[in-house]
Write a protein that holds these residues in place. Structure first.
Motif, PDB file in Angstrom:
ATOM      1  N   GLU A   1     -65.880  40.051  59.759  1.00 27.89           N
ATOM      2  CA  GLU A   1     -66.795  41.414  59.768  1.00 27.89           C
ATOM      3  C   GLU A   1     -66.296  41.912  59.890  1.00 27.89           C
ATOM      4  N   ASP A   2     -65.157  42.174  60.799  1.00 25.77           N
ATOM      5  CA  ASP A   2     -64.140  42.781  61.367  1.00 25.77           C
ATOM      6  C   ASP A   2     -63.277  43.651  61.290  1.00 25.77           C
ATOM      7  N   MET A   3     -63.010  43.580  59.625  1.00 25.71           N
ATOM      8  CA  MET A   3     -62.354  43.729  58.755  1.00 25.71           C
ATOM      9  C   MET A   3     -62.742  44.896  58.205  1.00 25.71           C
ATOM     10  N   SER A   4     -62.055  45.141  57.150  1.00 28.43           N
ATOM     11  CA  SER A   4     -62.579  46.752  56.514  1.00 28.43           C
ATOM     12  C   SER A   4     -62.399  45.861  55.017  1.00 28.43           C
ATOM     13  N   SER A   5     -63.376  46.051  54.461  1.00 23.88           N
ATOM     14  CA  SER A   5     -64.166  45.574  52.979  1.00 23.88           C
ATOM     15  C   SER A   5     -63.337  45.893  51.595  1.00 23.88           C
ATOM     16  N   TYR A   6     -62.312  46.841  52.491  1.00 23.25           N
ATOM     17  CA  TYR A   6     -61.045  47.014  51.342  1.00 23.25           C
ATOM     18  C   TYR A   6     -60.211  46.552  51.350  1.00 23.25           C
ATOM     19  N   TYR A   7     -60.149  46.172  53.224  1.00 20.91           N
ATOM     20  CA  TYR A   7     -58.906  45.313  53.837  1.00 20.91           C
ATOM     21  C   TYR A   7     -59.151  43.989  52.850  1.00 20.91           C
ATOM     22  N   ARG A   8     -60.144  43.614  53.170  1.00 17.21           N
ATOM     23  CA  ARG A   8     -60.600  41.492  52.342  1.00 17.21           C
ATOM     24  C   ARG A   8     -60.306  42.082  51.274  1.00 17.21           C
ATOM     25  N   ASN A   9     -60.624  42.813  50.558  1.00 22.19           N
ATOM     26  CA  ASN A   9     -60.801  42.632  49.115  1.00 22.19           C
ATOM     27  C   ASN A   9     -59.795  42.645  48.527  1.00 22.19           C
ATOM     28  N   ALA A  10     -58.457  43.402  49.603  1.00 24.81           N
ATOM     29  CA  ALA A  10     -57.429  43.948  48.279  1.00 24.81           C
ATOM     30  C   ALA A  10     -56.545  42.192  49.044  1.00 24.81           C
ATOM     31  N   VAL A  11     -56.637  42.068  49.926  1.00 26.46           N
ATOM     32  CA  VAL A  11     -56.690  40.357  49.875  1.00 26.46           C
ATOM     33  C   VAL A  11     -56.195  39.319  49.194  1.00 26.46           C
ATOM     34  N   ILE A  12     -57.364  39.689  49.040  1.00 29.35           N
ATOM     35  CA  ILE A  12     -58.029  38.003  47.194  1.00 29.35           C
ATOM     36  C   ILE A  12     -57.289  38.397  46.677  1.00 29.35           C
ATOM     37  N   SER A  13     -57.663  40.178  46.188  1.00 26.85           N
ATOM     38  CA  SER A  13     -57.319  40.443  44.863  1.00 26.85           C
ATOM     39  C   SER A  13     -55.920  40.127  44.679  1.00 26.85           C
TER      40      SER A  13
ATOM     41  N   GLU B   1     -53.554  38.227  46.375  1.00 34.11           N
ATOM     42  CA  GLU B   1     -53.487  36.156  46.848  1.00 34.11           C
ATOM     43  C   GLU B   1     -53.680  35.243  45.999  1.00 34.11           C
ATOM     44  N   ASP B   2     -54.964  35.493  45.812  1.00 36.69           N
ATOM     45  CA  ASP B   2     -55.400  34.444  45.401  1.00 36.69           C
ATOM     46  C   ASP B   2     -57.128  35.062  45.106  1.00 36.69           C
ATOM     47  N   HIS B   3     -57.124  35.485  44.202  1.00 36.67           N
ATOM     48  CA  HIS B   3     -58.073  36.163  43.825  1.00 36.67           C
ATOM     49  C   HIS B   3     -59.252  35.379  43.107  1.00 36.67           C
ATOM     50  N   ARG B   4     -58.961  34.181  42.859  1.00 35.50           N
ATOM     51  CA  ARG B   4     -60.715  32.856  42.830  1.00 35.50           C
ATOM     52  C   ARG B   4     -60.605  31.733  43.189  1.00 35.50           C
ATOM     53  N   PHE B   5     -60.078  32.377  44.657  1.00 37.06           N
ATOM     54  CA  PHE B   5     -60.046  31.919  46.399  1.00 37.06           C
ATOM     55  C   PHE B   5     -61.561  31.657  46.623  1.00 37.06           C
ATOM     56  N   TYR B   6     -62.867  32.475  47.229  1.00 36.21           N
ATOM     57  CA  TYR B   6     -64.163  31.919  47.001  1.00 36.21           C
ATOM     58  C   TYR B   6     -64.897  30.823  45.823  1.00 36.21           C
ATOM     59  N   ASP B   7     -64.084  30.293  44.503  1.00 37.59           N
ATOM     60  CA  ASP B   7     -64.287  29.215  43.124  1.00 37.59           C
ATOM     61  C   ASP B   7     -63.752  28.468  43.363  1.00 37.59           C
ATOM     62  N   HIS B   8     -63.014  27.840  43.687  1.00 37.25           N
ATOM     63  CA  HIS B   8     -61.731  26.775  43.537  1.00 37.25           C
ATOM     64  C   HIS B   8     -61.697  26.331  44.736  1.00 37.25           C
ATOM     65  N   GLY B   9     -61.278  24.967  45.220  1.00 35.12           N
ATOM     66  CA  GLY B   9     -61.084  24.085  46.079  1.00 35.12           C
ATOM     67  C   GLY B   9     -59.889  24.836  47.097  1.00 35.12           C
ATOM     68  N   PRO B  10     -59.678  23.293  47.879  1.00 32.44           N
ATOM     69  CA  PRO B  10     -57.889  23.759  48.364  1.00 32.44           C
ATOM     70  C   PRO B  10     -56.970  24.167  47.810  1.00 32.44           C
ATOM     71  N   VAL B  11     -56.480  23.436  46.023  1.00 33.39           N
ATOM     72  CA  VAL B  11     -55.582  23.364  45.557  1.00 33.39           C
ATOM     73  C   VAL B  11     -56.165  24.155  44.292  1.00 33.39           C
ATOM     74  N   ASP B  12     -55.444  24.947  44.016  1.00 29.14           N
ATOM     75  CA  ASP B  12     -55.809  26.484  42.546  1.00 29.14           C
ATOM     76  C   ASP B  12     -54.867  25.477  41.683  1.00 29.14           C
ATOM     77  N   PHE B  13     -55.506  24.547  40.416  1.00 33.11           N
ATOM     78  CA  PHE B  13     -54.422  24.027  39.748  1.00 33.11           C
ATOM     79  C   PHE B  13     -53.913  24.749  38.676  1.00 33.11           C
ATOM     80  N   ILE B  14     -54.770  25.996  38.085  1.00 29.72           N
ATOM     81  CA  ILE B  14     -54.796  26.366  37.168  1.00 29.72           C
ATOM     82  C   ILE B  14     -54.024  27.460  37.610  1.00 29.72           C
TER      83      ILE B  14
END
Length: 228
Positions: free
Chosen positions: A56-68, A70-83
């Motif tokens: 919560e102490d990070m800019s939402s811009y930064y959080r979204n940039a990292v997810i986009s 590095e791993d855009h399905r981060f919240y949807d897949h398990g530890p390994v993204d087979f896709i």
């Protein structure tokens, strides 16, 4: 016909045996690392640091940039993204060179805090076991925190706290879109993309981050163009 069938089953059996041996060696590699220092101890050491930055102490811009980027399905897949692994394998075979790795953020955290940067198939298998252990014990938010707090950003800056103050002299919470998209792209290859090393390549990487944010709906086209 019988010979072909027997040969087919023999090949399948050989593949199963080889994979079993590979996974046993990988698990042994991971177990050895845990004996040196348990996972919970490693995590506690990182979280207890004074400059550890919470989600919560990070800019939402930064959080979204990292997810986009590095791993855009981060919240949807398990530890390994087979896709992602299948896509990376196809891309690498198509280009006849290793361009994509397909690792999730969780796998990268496992590599950063439990294993090493060694490039070997044994470490890669161990990374999978470590990633499953990570997601069994920690939430996605906690894993994201560990990722950005242990990543190297070049110029001697480790973690988003040092990078934010080192490059922009401001708190991670105050990073704007321009700064966030720049920093999100650096850990992929700090020796290449750090702004102080090669500004042109850093900008090129930043544009890639912005395109990813646009593709996955985190920013508008006008916002992307305003930075470019």
């Amino acid at each position: 016909m019988k010979f072909i069938r027997r040969l087919f089953f023999a090949i399948i059996l050989l593949i199963i045996i080889v994979l079993s041996v590979v996974f046993l060696i990988g698990h042994s590699y991971y177990s050895k690392a845990l004996k040196e220092k348990p996972l919970i101890t490693r995590v506690d050491e990182i979280v207890s640091k004074d400059n550890f930055v919470k989600f919560e102490d990070m800019s939402s811009y930064y959080r979204n940039a990292v997810i986009s980027v590095e791993d855009h399905r981060f919240y949807d897949h398990g530890p390994v993204d087979f896709i992602a692994i299948a896509r990376a394998t196809f891309t690498n075979l198509k280009n006849m060179e290793f361009r994509e790795g397909g690792s999730t953020i969780t796998q990268q955290v496992a590599k950063n805090i439990v294993l090493s940067q060694e490039k070997s198939w044994i470490r890669k298998i161990a990374e999978i076991f470590a990633a499953y252990d990570m997601e069994k014990n920690y939430s996605k938010r906690e894993i994201f925190e560990l990722y950005v707090n242990t990543s190297y950003f070049g110029d001697g800056y480790y973690g988003i706290y040092q990078a934010s103050y080192g490059y922009y002299n401001k708190s991670p919470k105050d990073l704007n879109l321009d700064e966030s998209s720049m920093l999100a792209g650096v850990p992929n290859a700090p020796s290449v993309y750090a702004p102080t090393v090669n500004p042109d390549l850093a900008k090129k990487r930043q544009y890639h981050v912005l395109n990813s944010m646009l593709e996955y709906g985190y920013i508008t086209k006008d916002e992307a163009l305003s930075i470019k």
